[in-house]
Structures are given as C-alpha cells and as structure tokens.
Design an enzyme around this catalytic site. Structure first.
Site: not given
Ligand SMILES: NC(=O)C1=CN([C@@H]2O[C@H](COP(=O)(O)OP(=O)(O)OC[C@H]3O[C@@H](n4cnc5c(N)ncnc54)[C@H](O)[C@@H]3O)[C@@H](O)[C@H]2O)C=CC1
Ligand SMILES: O=C(O)C1=N[C@H](C(=O)O)C[C@H](O)C1
Length: 268
Positions: A154, A158
C-alpha cells in the site's frame, strides 16, 4: 463542513413529485482519500443525492439533520465505531469501508442492531470487485496447497497494518485449510528478527509493504512441490472501489442487520 440541498420530504427525498425519489446519502471522512472519491461518485449518480459531507471536527448530527438515509464511512479505525453507533441509533443505514474490525467489534455492531431490525450495516474491508474475487479465488484454492502466505502492498499514508483485506483473506484461507484438515504450513524458522516472518493471522503469515507510488495491492502465494500459484490484485486508482461502494449504497436498505463483505451483494 456540510452541504445539503432543499429540505427533504418525509421520505428523505427532494425529487420532484412523480419522479423516483433520490436516495439521500451522507459521507463521513468526506475530505479523505476515499471520502473525496465517494463524494464524486455519489454526485455523479442520477439516483443518489449527496446531502451531507462530514469530516474531522464537523458535527456528526449533520448527517441526521440533512435527512441522510444511507451513510458511507471511510474515516479511521479509531473513530468508526462511534460513527456506526450514531447511525444505527438514528436509523440510518451504514456502508462502512473503514478497516480495523475484529470479531469483537463486529459482534458489538451486531448487538447494536438487535433493537433496530430495519437498519442495515455492511462492513467490507474491500469494495473493489477484483479484490473480492481474489479473496474468493484464494479461499477456493487454499486446500490444495501445503503453504500459503500473503503480501499486501500500500501507499505509505496507510495507518493500519496489515490491511483489512489481507486479514480477511488470511482468515478465509485459514478456515479453508482447517476444513480440509491441512496441517500448519511447513516452516523450520527457529532464529529470526522480530517481524521477519510477517504477522501471524490464524497461521497464515501476512507481510505488509508500504511504498511511495503505490495505492493498494495484494498477492496470495500458494506453494506445493514443484509449483507456486500466485494470485494478485492491483488497485491503481481509488475509483476502482466505487462500483462496489455504490452497489452497497443502493442495496443496503434491503439488507437489514449486519453484512460483512460485499460477496452476497455480488451473488458470490
Ligand atoms: N473498504 C475499502 O474498499 C477501502 C477501505 N479503506 C479504508 O478506509 C479508511 C480511510 O482510508 P483513506 O480514505 O485512505 O484515509 P484518509 O486518512 O485519507 O481519510 C480519512 C478521513 O477521515 C477523516 N476523519 C477522521 N476522524 C473523523 C471523524 N471522527 N468523523 C469524520 N471524519 C473523520 C479524516 O480527517 C480524513 O479526511 C481506512 O481505514 C482504509 O483502510 C481504504 C480504501 C478502500
Ligand atoms: O488504506 C487503504 O488504502 C486500503 N485499505 C483497505 C484495507 O485495509 O484492506 C482496502 C484497500 O486495500 C485500500
């Protein structure tokens, strides 16, 4: 910061009379890497209406005040449970992509849902359809190979490791191996540096790489005498997660209770 259109009617819709009501959607983590993609995808969908965008420091109540029927959460593992609890308590369906959910947290969400039989929550570590297929293929193949290890790769921003996708993949592989009666993967290691053999997820080693320039990638390595089966999925752009996210947003109202993963949404 929030955006909300004209006051929604009693169904939460602002569609003109006679037209199919739009589904009002709120996004938590709206200014994040994933949240900004979800905002774009919801705005581009002609059957959805973005009614609230909430990020750190914003007022969570805005999603309820704006009449959101579905909330999408892509925030952080350390705040997501409070968000899910708020949505359930306010009868708002939840599409959760934020990772960090262990069995205990999933059981807690299921308990919160018991008095709310109409509310649906889907928690999926990966909404990428290719990634979901990779997990399924790994689960199907696992029983044929004495050894399986996982490498997830990643971007360096992350915060959690290993990825939720890798942990879920490892759990699915481990369950398939147990069902087939496979012994532990052979490993003669007796002398290693801490971390050298990766994280042990139910007997499956999971290795996490963080590298500038990457987005989200995973390999499942399966070994047998004289051969290796390598399964790999690459997400080069966060747009790859959006078809799965929008599918869940459109389906969740018909899926009361807790759903883990989107396999059932895909008919898998
Ligand atoms: N299920 C999936 O397909 C995927 C899951 N993820 C997961 O999604 C999560 C976020 O990933 P990213 O967007 O890359 O992180 P990021 O750090 O870019 O975005 C997270 C956002 O949440 C905000 N935030 C923090 N506390 C908050 C609160 N209490 N209320 C509202 N907003 C709040 C932050 O300010 C930030 O803008 C991670 O856990 C990641 O592993 C990421 C990509 C795909
Ligand atoms: O943090 C990310 O970017 C992602 N998080 C998810 C995970 O923890 O599996 C999904 C994807 O891999 C991207």
């Amino acid at each position: 910061m929030t955006t909300s259109s004209a006051a929604p009617d009693q169904h939460g819709s602002t569609a003109p009379p006679g037209e199919t009501p739009l589904v009002p959607v709120g996004v938590l983590g709206a200014r994040g890497r994933m949240g900004t993609e979800v905002v774009k995808a919801v705005n581009a969908a002609d059957d959805l209406e973005l009614v609230a965008m909430v990020d750190a420091g914003d007022w969570l109540f805005d999603v309820a005040n704006a009449g959101a029927q579905v909330v999408v959460d892509f925030t952080r593992p350390d705040v997501v449970m409070d968000n899910v609890r708020f949505c359930i308590d306010n009868n708002i369906h939840c599409v959760v992509g934020t990772t960090g959910f262990d069995e205990e947290k999933l059981a807690t969400v299921a308990e919160w849902l018991r008095p709310k039989p109409e509310v649906g929550v889907v928690i999926a570590p990966n909404f990428g359809i290719g990634a979901v297929l990779l997990m399924r293929f790994a689960q199907e193949a696992a029983r044929f190979f004495p050894s399986t290890e996982i490498v997830e790769l990643h971007h360096p921003n992350k915060v959690d490791a290993p990825s939720g996708t890798a942990v879920r993949t490892a759990r699915l592989v481990a369950a398939a191996r147990r069902a087939a009666g496979l012994p532990p993967s052979p490993d003669a290691t007796t002398d290693s540096l801490p971390g050298a053999r990766g994280a042990d997820v139910e007997g499956v080693p999971v290795h996490a790489v963080r590298l500038t320039g990457l987005v989200a990638h995973q390999e499942v390595l399966m070994g047998a005498a004289g051969e290796t089966l390598t399964l790999r999925h690459d997400s080069y752009d966060r747009a790859s997660f959006m078809p799965g996210v929008l599918l869940a947003v459109r389906e969740i109202a018909r899926r009361p209770g807790l759903t883990v993963g989107i396999e059932s949404f895909l008919g898998l």
